[in-house]
Design a protein around this motif. Structure first.
Motif, PDB file in Angstrom:
ATOM      1  N   PHE A   1       0.975  -1.299  -0.041  1.00 59.15           N
ATOM      2  CA  PHE A   1       0.036  -0.154   0.024  1.00 59.15           C
ATOM      3  C   PHE A   1       0.730   1.235  -0.052  1.00 59.15           C
ATOM      4  O   PHE A   1       0.631   2.269  -0.661  1.00 59.15           O
ATOM      5  N   GLY A   2       2.035   1.163   0.919  1.00 62.31           N
ATOM      6  CA  GLY A   2       2.826   2.348   0.730  1.00 62.31           C
ATOM      7  C   GLY A   2       3.440   2.779  -0.419  1.00 62.31           C
ATOM      8  O   GLY A   2       3.423   4.043  -0.751  1.00 62.31           O
ATOM      9  N   HIS A   3       4.200   1.878  -1.146  1.00 63.22           N
ATOM     10  CA  HIS A   3       4.521   1.979  -2.603  1.00 63.22           C
ATOM     11  C   HIS A   3       3.385   2.396  -3.521  1.00 63.22           C
ATOM     12  O   HIS A   3       3.606   3.622  -4.190  1.00 63.22           O
ATOM     13  N   SER A   4       2.258   2.072  -3.367  1.00 59.61           N
ATOM     14  CA  SER A   4       1.025   2.393  -4.188  1.00 59.61           C
ATOM     15  C   SER A   4       0.477   3.678  -4.070  1.00 59.61           C
ATOM     16  O   SER A   4       0.060   4.431  -5.005  1.00 59.61           O
ATOM     17  N   VAL A   5       0.250   3.881  -2.491  1.00 60.63           N
ATOM     18  CA  VAL A   5      -0.489   5.550  -2.288  1.00 60.63           C
ATOM     19  C   VAL A   5       0.689   6.580  -2.694  1.00 60.63           C
ATOM     20  O   VAL A   5       0.311   7.450  -3.182  1.00 60.63           O
ATOM     21  N   ASP A   6       1.838   6.208  -2.554  1.00 59.88           N
ATOM     22  CA  ASP A   6       3.159   7.182  -3.091  1.00 59.88           C
ATOM     23  C   ASP A   6       2.962   7.404  -4.591  1.00 59.88           C
ATOM     24  O   ASP A   6       3.055   8.744  -4.991  1.00 59.88           O
ATOM     25  N   ALA A   7       2.833   6.331  -5.210  1.00 55.10           N
ATOM     26  CA  ALA A   7       2.465   6.506  -6.824  1.00 55.10           C
ATOM     27  C   ALA A   7       1.628   7.329  -7.098  1.00 55.10           C
ATOM     28  O   ALA A   7       1.466   8.168  -8.068  1.00 55.10           O
ATOM     29  N   LEU A   8       0.449   7.006  -6.474  1.00 57.23           N
ATOM     30  CA  LEU A   8      -0.781   7.753  -6.681  1.00 57.23           C
ATOM     31  C   LEU A   8      -0.778   9.312  -6.561  1.00 57.23           C
ATOM     32  O   LEU A   8      -1.103   9.918  -7.389  1.00 57.23           O
ATOM     33  N   THR A   9      -0.229   9.504  -5.267  1.00 52.53           N
ATOM     34  CA  THR A   9      -0.058  11.055  -4.885  1.00 52.53           C
ATOM     35  C   THR A   9       1.144  11.619  -5.961  1.00 52.53           C
ATOM     36  O   THR A   9       0.981  12.779  -6.115  1.00 52.53           O
ATOM     37  N   MET A  10       2.006  10.818  -6.599  1.00 50.90           N
ATOM     38  CA  MET A  10       2.915  11.493  -7.446  1.00 50.90           C
ATOM     39  C   MET A  10       2.226  11.889  -8.520  1.00 50.90           C
ATOM     40  O   MET A  10       2.543  13.037  -8.911  1.00 50.90           O
ATOM     41  N   VAL A  11       1.275  11.236  -9.043  1.00 48.56           N
ATOM     42  CA  VAL A  11       0.587  11.514 -10.417  1.00 48.56           C
ATOM     43  C   VAL A  11      -0.420  12.480 -10.161  1.00 48.56           C
ATOM     44  O   VAL A  11      -0.769  13.411 -10.868  1.00 48.56           O
ATOM     45  N   LEU A  12      -1.330  12.349  -8.929  1.00 43.51           N
ATOM     46  CA  LEU A  12      -2.437  13.115  -8.751  1.00 43.51           C
ATOM     47  C   LEU A  12      -2.562  14.146  -7.729  1.00 43.51           C
ATOM     48  O   LEU A  12      -3.528  14.847  -7.686  1.00 43.51           O
ATOM     49  N   GLY A  13      -1.578  14.079  -6.843  1.00 40.16           N
ATOM     50  CA  GLY A  13      -1.582  15.091  -5.693  1.00 40.16           C
ATOM     51  C   GLY A  13      -1.980  14.490  -4.336  1.00 40.16           C
ATOM     52  O   GLY A  13      -2.330  13.122  -4.368  1.00 40.16           O
ATOM     53  N   GLU A  14      -1.691  14.861  -3.345  1.00 41.13           N
ATOM     54  CA  GLU A  14      -1.893  14.300  -2.025  1.00 41.13           C
ATOM     55  C   GLU A  14      -3.428  14.278  -1.512  1.00 41.13           C
ATOM     56  O   GLU A  14      -4.154  15.079  -1.923  1.00 41.13           O
ATOM     57  N   PHE A  15      -3.678  13.581  -0.535  1.00 40.57           N
ATOM     58  CA  PHE A  15      -5.079  13.300   0.058  1.00 40.57           C
ATOM     59  C   PHE A  15      -5.202  14.676   0.895  1.00 40.57           C
ATOM     60  O   PHE A  15      -4.341  14.889   1.718  1.00 40.57           O
ATOM     61  N   ARG A  16      -6.451  15.058   1.008  1.00 38.19           N
ATOM     62  CA  ARG A  16      -7.000  16.094   1.747  1.00 38.19           C
ATOM     63  C   ARG A  16      -7.434  15.284   3.090  1.00 38.19           C
ATOM     64  O   ARG A  16      -7.285  15.912   4.125  1.00 38.19           O
ATOM     65  N   GLU A  17      -8.133  14.191   2.816  1.00 38.80           N
ATOM     66  CA  GLU A  17      -8.624  13.620   4.193  1.00 38.80           C
ATOM     67  C   GLU A  17      -8.726  12.093   3.609  1.00 38.80           C
ATOM     68  O   GLU A  17      -9.049  11.666   2.504  1.00 38.80           O
ATOM     69  N   VAL A  18      -9.235  11.131   4.593  1.00 41.80           N
ATOM     70  CA  VAL A  18      -9.304   9.725   4.382  1.00 41.80           C
ATOM     71  C   VAL A  18     -10.251   9.002   5.461  1.00 41.80           C
ATOM     72  O   VAL A  18     -10.318   9.619   6.501  1.00 41.80           O
ATOM     73  N   SER A  19     -10.779   8.089   4.884  1.00 41.02           N
ATOM     74  CA  SER A  19     -11.473   7.123   5.753  1.00 41.02           C
ATOM     75  C   SER A  19     -11.113   5.619   5.348  1.00 41.02           C
ATOM     76  O   SER A  19     -10.511   5.544   4.431  1.00 41.02           O
ATOM     77  N   ALA A  20     -10.840   5.027   6.387  1.00 42.17           N
ATOM     78  CA  ALA A  20     -10.137   3.657   6.255  1.00 42.17           C
ATOM     79  C   ALA A  20     -10.609   2.523   7.061  1.00 42.17           C
ATOM     80  O   ALA A  20     -11.266   2.623   7.821  1.00 42.17           O
ATOM     81  N   LEU A  21     -10.607   1.351   6.565  1.00 35.37           N
ATOM     82  CA  LEU A  21     -10.764  -0.025   7.379  1.00 35.37           C
ATOM     83  C   LEU A  21      -9.510  -0.692   6.954  1.00 35.37           C
ATOM     84  O   LEU A  21      -8.833  -0.995   5.925  1.00 35.37           O
ATOM     85  N   ILE A  22      -9.066  -1.254   8.130  1.00 36.17           N
ATOM     86  CA  ILE A  22      -7.767  -2.301   8.269  1.00 36.17           C
ATOM     87  C   ILE A  22      -8.034  -3.322   8.903  1.00 36.17           C
ATOM     88  O   ILE A  22      -8.414  -3.271  10.189  1.00 36.17           O
ATOM     89  N   GLU A  23      -8.008  -4.665   8.378  1.00 38.82           N
ATOM     90  CA  GLU A  23      -8.414  -5.872   8.911  1.00 38.82           C
ATOM     91  C   GLU A  23      -7.537  -6.944   9.042  1.00 38.82           C
ATOM     92  O   GLU A  23      -6.847  -6.962   7.828  1.00 38.82           O
ATOM     93  N   ASN A  24      -7.356  -7.762   9.954  1.00 37.10           N
ATOM     94  CA  ASN A  24      -6.796  -9.027   9.822  1.00 37.10           C
ATOM     95  C   ASN A  24      -7.845 -10.034   9.962  1.00 37.10           C
ATOM     96  O   ASN A  24      -7.971 -10.538  10.946  1.00 37.10           O
ATOM     97  N   LEU A  25      -8.123 -10.781   8.657  1.00 40.62           N
ATOM     98  CA  LEU A  25      -8.924 -11.573   8.709  1.00 40.62           C
ATOM     99  C   LEU A  25      -8.715 -12.896   8.784  1.00 40.62           C
ATOM    100  O   LEU A  25      -9.092 -14.007   8.613  1.00 40.62           O
ATOM    101  N   ARG A  26      -7.175 -13.035   8.704  1.00 36.42           N
ATOM    102  CA  ARG A  26      -6.260 -14.374   8.726  1.00 36.42           C
ATOM    103  C   ARG A  26      -5.441 -14.161   9.875  1.00 36.42           C
ATOM    104  O   ARG A  26      -4.321 -14.196   9.343  1.00 36.42           O
TER     105      ARG A  26
END
Length: 283
Positions: free
Chosen positions: A93-118
Motif C-alpha cells: 500500500f505504501g508504494h502504491s499510495v506514493d505513486a498515486l500521490t505523485m501522479v494526482l497529488g496528496e490526500f486531503r482527508e481519508v476514511s479507512a478499514l484495516i482488518e486482519n481476517l487471517r
C-alpha cells in the motif's frame, strides 16, 4: 550519502529520528520509493497534467499485496508481526499510495478499514500454523487536495483475477495502469487510455525520452530491478547536477517521514472509524 529501502523505519518515530540525524549531519539521503522513477508513471503524470483525461474526477486502485496471504515462507516470517513495520500497509500500500500521490497529488482527508481476517497462517512446506497480527485487508477512501475522489483496496496474498489495476477517470477520457504481478512497483507496468468518444482503451507506449540514459532497460521493464535502476539513474543525475530543470529527483528521508505520517493517519482513521484530515503531508 545514505540510500534506504522503503519503509525507512518500523514506524514514524524511527523515520523521524533518521531524518533528523541526516539533517543534522547534512547528509544527502534517498529512499527506495522507486515507483516514482518508473518511466510509465512519469509519462502518466505528464499525460494527466497535460489534460489527456480533462479534469480528473476520480481514481480507483485495486491491488494484491503478495504478503498477507494464507501461507508464509520462513524467510518472510517477520511480516506476520504488525510491529515489524513490514506490513501490507507499509509496503504494497505504501508504494502504491506514493505513486498515486505523485501522479494526482496528496490526500486531503481519508476514511479507512484495516482488518486482519487471517489471524493464523500456514507455513508453505512444513504446514506449521503461526499467529499473524499484521493486516491482510486495507480499504481507503478519500478526497485529494484537488477534489478528486479516490478509492484504494489492497488484499493480502494474490488474486486469480487482478494483481494490480489503477484507473484515472476524467471529464474527457480515462487512463488505466495494469500489472501482472502483485509487486508492481518493481516494473512491468502497462498504460491504456481513451479520449472523448473513442471506444475501447488502447495501449499507450511510453516515449523513449522517459528511459533517460537507460535505453537498455526498455526491453527489460518486467524485471524486478527495472524501476530501482531508474531511481539510481535519477540519483546519479541529482548528485552530479545533471537533472533537467523540470525533473524532480528521488524522494529523500524527509519525504519518507511525510509518507510514514500519512500511513499513521490512515491507521488512525481505521482505529477511530472517522474521517481524518491529512494536512500538510506534502509530496
Amino acid at each position: 550519502m545514505v540510500f534506504s529501502e522503503w519503509p525507512l523505519g518500523a514506524d514514524l518515530a524511527q523515520a523521524e529520528e533518521l531524518a533528523d540525524l541526516a539533517h543534522r549531519r547534512d547528509v544527502l539521503t534517498a529512499v527506495g520509493l522507486q515507483a516514482r522513477s518508473a518511466p510509465p508513471l512519469r509519462y502518466l503524470r505528464d499525460l494527466v497534467a497535460d489534460g489527456y483525461v480533462g479534469r480528473v474526477l476520480s481514481t480507483s486502485m485495486l491491488g494484491s499485496g503478495g504478503i498477507g496471504g494464507a501461507t508464509y515462507d520462513g524467510n518472510y516470517a517477520y511480516v506476520l508481526d504488525v510491529t515489524s513495520g513490514a506490513t501490507l500497509l507499509s509496503i504494497p500500500f505504501g508504494h502504491s499510495v506514493d505513486a498515486l500521490t505523485m501522479v494526482l497529488g496528496e490526500f486531503r482527508e481519508v476514511s479507512a478499514l484495516i482488518e486482519n481476517l487471517r489471524p493464523e497462517v500456514v507455513h508453505v512446506t512444513s504446514g506449521a500454523v503461526a499467529a499473524k497480527t499484521a493486516e491482510d485487508q486495507i480499504a481507503v477512501t478519500g478526497v485529494l487536495e484537488s477534489g478528486v475522489v479516490a478509492a484504494m483496496h489492497f488484499r493480502g496474498g494474490t488474486s486469480r483475477a487482478t494483481a494490480f489495476h489503477w484507473e484515472i477517470n476524467g471529464t474527457d477520457g480515462d487512463v488505466v495502469v495494469k500489472a501482472d504481478q502483485a509487486q508492481w512497483w518493481y516494473g512491468g507496468l502497462r498504460l491504456y487510455g481513451a479520449q472523448g468518444e473513442e471506444g475501447a482503451l488502447v495501449e499507450l507506449p511510453v516515449p523513449a525520452r522517459y528511459q533517460r540514459s537507460l535505453v537498455q532497460w526498455a526491453e527489460r521493464s518486467a524485471e524486478p530491478a527495472c524501476n530501482v535502476a531508474h531511481e539510481y539513474a535519477l540519483l546519479r543525475d541529482q548528485i552530479t547536477g545533471n537533472l533537467a530543470p523540470d525533473t524532480d529527483g528521488v524522494p529523500d528521508f524527509r519525504h519518507a517521514v511525510r509518507r510514514h505520517g500519512m500511513l499513521e493517519k490512515i491507521r488512525e482513521a481505521a482505529r477511530t472509524g472517522r474521517k481524518v484530515a491529512l494536512a500538510e503531508q506534502g509530496s
